[in-house]
Design a protein around this motif. Structure first.
Motif, PDB file in Angstrom:
ATOM      1  N   ASP A 120     -17.508  -5.075   2.469  1.00  0.00           N
ATOM      2  CA  ASP A 120     -16.487  -5.427   3.456  1.00  0.00           C
ATOM      3  C   ASP A 120     -17.069  -5.580   4.857  1.00  0.00           C
ATOM      4  O   ASP A 120     -17.406  -4.605   5.510  1.00  0.00           O
ATOM      5  CB  ASP A 120     -15.408  -4.325   3.459  1.00  0.00           C
ATOM      6  N   PRO A 127      -1.712  -8.097   6.924  1.00  0.00           N
ATOM      7  CA  PRO A 127      -1.288  -9.238   7.734  1.00  0.00           C
ATOM      8  C   PRO A 127      -2.454  -9.852   8.500  1.00  0.00           C
ATOM      9  O   PRO A 127      -3.485  -9.221   8.700  1.00  0.00           O
ATOM     10  CB  PRO A 127      -0.267  -8.625   8.693  1.00  0.00           C
ATOM     11  N   GLN A 151       0.839  -1.211   0.000  1.00  0.00           N
ATOM     12  CA  GLN A 151       0.000   0.000   0.000  1.00  0.00           C
ATOM     13  C   GLN A 151       0.869   1.255   0.000  1.00  0.00           C
ATOM     14  O   GLN A 151       0.621   2.198  -0.750  1.00  0.00           O
ATOM     15  CB  GLN A 151      -0.934   0.004   1.222  1.00  0.00           C
ATOM     16  N   THR A 208      -9.183   0.646  -0.620  1.00  0.00           N
ATOM     17  CA  THR A 208      -9.891   1.815  -0.112  1.00  0.00           C
ATOM     18  C   THR A 208      -8.950   2.752   0.643  1.00  0.00           C
ATOM     19  O   THR A 208      -9.041   3.972   0.508  1.00  0.00           O
ATOM     20  CB  THR A 208     -11.048   1.384   0.821  1.00  0.00           C
ATOM     21  N   GLY A 257      -6.911  -3.979   0.249  1.00  0.00           N
ATOM     22  CA  GLY A 257      -6.916  -2.676   0.918  1.00  0.00           C
ATOM     23  C   GLY A 257      -6.807  -1.498  -0.042  1.00  0.00           C
ATOM     24  O   GLY A 257      -6.082  -0.532   0.209  1.00  0.00           O
TER      25      GLY A 257
HETATM   26  P1  ADP Z   1     -10.400  -4.064  -1.377  1.00  0.00           P
HETATM   27  O1  ADP Z   1      -9.006  -3.993  -1.908  1.00  0.00           O
HETATM   28  O2  ADP Z   1     -11.047  -5.362  -1.725  1.00  0.00           O
HETATM   29  O3  ADP Z   1     -11.217  -2.868  -1.769  1.00  0.00           O
HETATM   30  P2  ADP Z   1     -10.743  -3.012   1.257  1.00  0.00           P
HETATM   31  O4  ADP Z   1     -10.176  -1.694   0.970  1.00  0.00           O
HETATM   32  O5  ADP Z   1     -12.225  -3.124   1.378  1.00  0.00           O
HETATM   33  O6  ADP Z   1     -10.238  -4.081   0.191  1.00  0.00           O
HETATM   34  O7  ADP Z   1     -10.025  -3.566   2.538  1.00  0.00           O
HETATM   35  C1  ADP Z   1     -10.318  -4.837   3.098  1.00  0.00           C
HETATM   36  C2  ADP Z   1     -10.201  -4.829   4.592  1.00  0.00           C
HETATM   37  O8  ADP Z   1      -8.839  -4.738   4.972  1.00  0.00           O
HETATM   38  C3  ADP Z   1     -10.877  -3.651   5.249  1.00  0.00           C
HETATM   39  O9  ADP Z   1     -11.564  -4.117   6.392  1.00  0.00           O
HETATM   40  C4  ADP Z   1      -9.752  -2.731   5.633  1.00  0.00           C
HETATM   41  O10 ADP Z   1     -10.056  -1.937   6.748  1.00  0.00           O
HETATM   42  C5  ADP Z   1      -8.651  -3.702   5.935  1.00  0.00           C
HETATM   43  N1  ADP Z   1      -7.301  -3.174   5.730  1.00  0.00           N
HETATM   44  C6  ADP Z   1      -6.882  -2.393   4.708  1.00  0.00           C
HETATM   45  N2  ADP Z   1      -5.586  -2.122   4.813  1.00  0.00           N
HETATM   46  C7  ADP Z   1      -5.141  -2.745   5.934  1.00  0.00           C
HETATM   47  C8  ADP Z   1      -3.874  -2.848   6.588  1.00  0.00           C
HETATM   48  N3  ADP Z   1      -2.802  -2.256   6.105  1.00  0.00           N
HETATM   49  N4  ADP Z   1      -3.808  -3.587   7.694  1.00  0.00           N
HETATM   50  C9  ADP Z   1      -4.903  -4.217   8.182  1.00  0.00           C
HETATM   51  N5  ADP Z   1      -6.116  -4.142   7.641  1.00  0.00           N
HETATM   52  C10 ADP Z   1      -6.246  -3.431   6.517  1.00  0.00           C
END
Ligand code: ADP
Ligand code: MG
Length: 697
Positions: free
Chosen positions: A562, A458, A278, A308, A306
């Protein structure tokens, strides 16, 4: 612009085409002689080689030959002429509801006949209703073919109600004749053109294949006649993408330098740290945004990677620099979810977040338009509704599009153009979870820079996938019960084969009733595409908040939803879905730390391809692996089609079939762009006339 294939010649100018016929062609998207000439056959039929009656297959278009052993006019329901035709292997019926006295007099006992049509099941014999037929002088008369023009292969075109194959063929022949008298200019540069047949020869072969044509090659895209056009269309697509890119690079944009005023407190308010992937992608984005040309970056990341958060960090950069941001999602559920996330994240930072969807009342919409225009709304989230002309921004710095495969290139560019102010273009960030293999990406995303989030946050445990026949439904229901008793939440996706939201919704309602009766102690709710949007939202909110244990849904939840506490996904009739969709659906679980399971429930017997798909799902959780397998498994018309990738609808190209041409096409397109700009414009004009607006500026 050149008049390559009589581009601007209206159909009505062709002999034999009048106003009513023109209208019918219009419904097929055919307006000019050029459209007609590029309306290629779906397939070809060979009416000259006949099939023994005993070997004829019901439902297939077949030629049979034999002697008439009986001929009669019956009056059972209506008057009809029925001929019994016999060969060495059996008897079949030819049935004519309309017939002339001449037909009755010639189709008589003892005559030899050759007949063509769809084989149907009759009471005692196979039959053909209204066959095309020819009388033969004797058993061995080989000079009789069923085609008036004495050609072996008959092209079959896609058509519409009231437009017969004969009329389409005749009209195309007229246009071809016209073209012969006004031969098209060569639009490929000489060193390319010499590898191909002339465009006119190609069209002739395609619409009127000579007797020795390798028809299978024509259908598989390998025949030189069709290959020319596949090459041209791919070339045109690539060139248009290069032009879009070049056009983009000639524009000016805001330069944003992160000052950390918002980014820093945001990061420290998060309960987790961004993954390395990210961070890397966010750095790519920030780097782009410091440049005076608009960013056009695609972020590819598997479900749950992640994306979003990456969007939020990109947005903060624009907002810190005093600009507005718009985020567009493909469904209301998803837009709503993003709205809640961003609100939670941005409210404490004093950023005003709001949302817009088609389902708001007119008054509500009007208020938002005003607040968008005067800059009161800084972060706008919405569905396609953010598109309408009434939405005008105050200072739009960044456009984010989530799950881009639902949007077409033109749609995306038109949203982008809305943000132009004082000749400054907004930056663009596009996010997609549809992993596509590299070769295809070179075409599909040729106008974009690409970053990949290649790491999941993770603590995720891989999802275990099992494949179970629906005869073991009781067991599955018990499993749902157990998961809920363990304080986990469950999705149950019900799908129908028909692409009908109404039927899907009905089936889902019945399923809810069934599950409610079997599991009365659970709180069960339903969400489907036909529901009012505020109801949909409140159901999703309740599910998120844990008030609902079991959510029955249609495939509307496919993208993006989600809910980390959900750990069991049941997909009913999984055999009906393609791999990409199954992977997306399954990605709704496995988002938290709990061990997640996915049950693919199927109705036996499984086809070979469905079996193979289930195996892939069981063995892999990796979107890129699944996409590659998808490609290998893909039979005719299977998945990963252009529809899912939100790209131009190709006329002749089948990206999967023709992918081996891509690198050659890519080379050629750089050369043409550099050395033959005129050819480039002509090619795009021929194959993608609607794209002009974005490339000529
Ligand atoms: P997608 O890529 O499918 O759009 P999302 O953005 O919905 O995924 O994220 C999936 C989940 O992972 C969410 O609940 C988000 O809060 C969580 N998340 C995102 N980045 C991290 C991170 N670096 N560490 C832990 N959880 C994360
Ligand atoms: Mg998402």
């Amino acid at each position: 612009m050149i008049n390559r294939f009589l581009d601007h010649l209206p159909l009505i100018k062709l002999m034999g085409i009048g106003a009513s016929l023109e209208k019918k062609f219009n419904t097929l998207g055919i307006y000019t002689a050029k459209d007609l000439l590029l309306h290629f056959p779906l397939r070809y039929e060979d009416r000259t080689s006949s099939c023994a009656i005993g070997d004829a297959v019901i439902g297939e278009f077949t030629t049979i030959e034999g002697v008439i052993v009986k001929s009669e006019v019956t009056f059972s329901r209506r008057k009809m002429l029925v001929c019994y035709v016999q060969d060495h292997s059996g008897i079949a019926l030819l049935r004519f509801m309309h017939f002339t006295a001449g037909m009755k007099a010639s189709l008589i006992k003892g005559k030899w006949v050759s007949a063509y049509g769809e084989i149907k099941r009759g009471k005692n014999h196979l039959e053909i209703i209204h066959p095309q037929f020819k009388l033969k002088t004797n058993r061995d008369d080989k000079n009789t073919t069923l085609n008036d023009d004495q050609e072996k292969y008959t092209p079959i075109y896609s058509t519409t109600y009231g437009l017969s194959q004969t009329v389409i063929r005749r009209s195309i022949m007229t246009a071809l004749l016209f073209l012969k008298n006004n031969p098209p200019d060569e639009i490929l540069p000489p060193q390319l053109a010499c590898h191909f047949l002339s465009a006119l020869d190609c069209l002739n072969t395609i619409h009127n294949p000579p007797i020795d044509t390798q028809i299978a090659q024509l259908e598989s895209g390998e025949h030189p006649a069709i290959k020319r056009f596949i090459f041209e269309e791919l070339l045109a697509y690539h060139l248009s993408m290069l032009m879009i890119k070049k056009h983009n690079q000639n524009q000016q944009s805001h330069q944003f330098f992160p000052n950390q005023r918002l980014i820093k407190p945001f990061l420290s308010s998060l309960l987790f740290t961004p993954t390395r992937a990210q961070q890397r992608v966010v750095q790519d984005i920030y780097q782009d945004m410091t440049k005076p040309v608009p960013m056009m970056r695609l972020v590819q990341g598997d479900v749950g990677s992640g994306k979003t958060l990456v969007a939020a960090l990109a947005a903060l950069n624009a907002i810190e620099n005093g600009n507005q941001v718009v985020l567009m999602a493909p469904t209301e559920i998803l837009a709503e979810q993003h709205y809640h996330n961003f609100k939670q994240w941005f409210d404490p930072l004093g950023i005003s977040v709001d949302w817009l969807s088609g389902s708001l009342t007119a008054k509500n919409k009007r208020q938002r338009y005003e607040r968008i225009l005067n800059g009161e709304i800084t972060m706008l989230i919405g569905t396609h509704a953010v598109f309408v002309d009434k939405v005008q921004f105050n200072s739009l710095g960044l456009v984010i599009i989530d799950e881009q495969h639902r949007f077409g290139v033109n749609q995306r560019l038109s949203l982008w153009e809305k943000g132009i102010k004082d000749h400054l273009y907004p930056h663009q960030l596009i996010m997609t979870a549809t992993p596509i293999p590299r070769t295809l990406a070179m075409t599909v995303y040729a106008d974009l820079d690409v970053s990949v989030i290649d790491e999941l946050p993770p603590g995720r445990t891989p999802i275990t996938t099992v494949v179970i026949p629906n005869t073991r439904r009781d067991e599955i229901i018990e499993r749902v019960n157990q998961a809920c008793l363990d304080n986990r939440q469950v999705y149950w996706v019900c799908t129908l084969v028909e692409e009908s939201e109404t039927l899907d919704a009905q089936a889902a309602e019945m399923l809810v009733a069934e599950l409610q009766a079997r599991l009365p102690h659970l709180s069960i709710a339903l969400v489907h595409g036909k529901m009012k949007s505020d109801l949909k939202q409140s159901v999703m909110q309740d599910f998120k908040a844990g008030k609902i244990q079991l959510l029955v849904a249609t495939t509307v939840i496919e993208v993006g939803v989600d809910v980390p506490n959900a750990s069991l996904m049941i997909i009913e009739n999984a055999e009906r879905l393609g791999l990409a969709q199954l992977h997306q659906l399954r990605g709704r679980v496995g988002r938290g730390s709990a061990v997640s399971h996915c049950v693919l429930m199927y109705q036996a017997p499984l086809s070979k391809i469905a079996q193979a798909r289930m195996k892939v799902m069981r063995e892999s959780n990796d979107g890129f692996v699944i996409a590659q397998k998808d490609l290998e498994l893909r039979g005719g018309g299977e998945i990963l089609g252009t529809r899912q990738m939100g790209m131009a609808n190709f006329k002749v190209v089948d990206l999967i079939r023709d992918q081996h041409l891509i690198s050659e096409v890519q080379q050629a397109s750089y050369d043409i762009q550099k050395n033959y700009p005129q050819s480039a414009v002509q090619l795009v004009d021929c194959w993608l006339p609607n794209r002009e607006k974005y490339i000529n500026a």
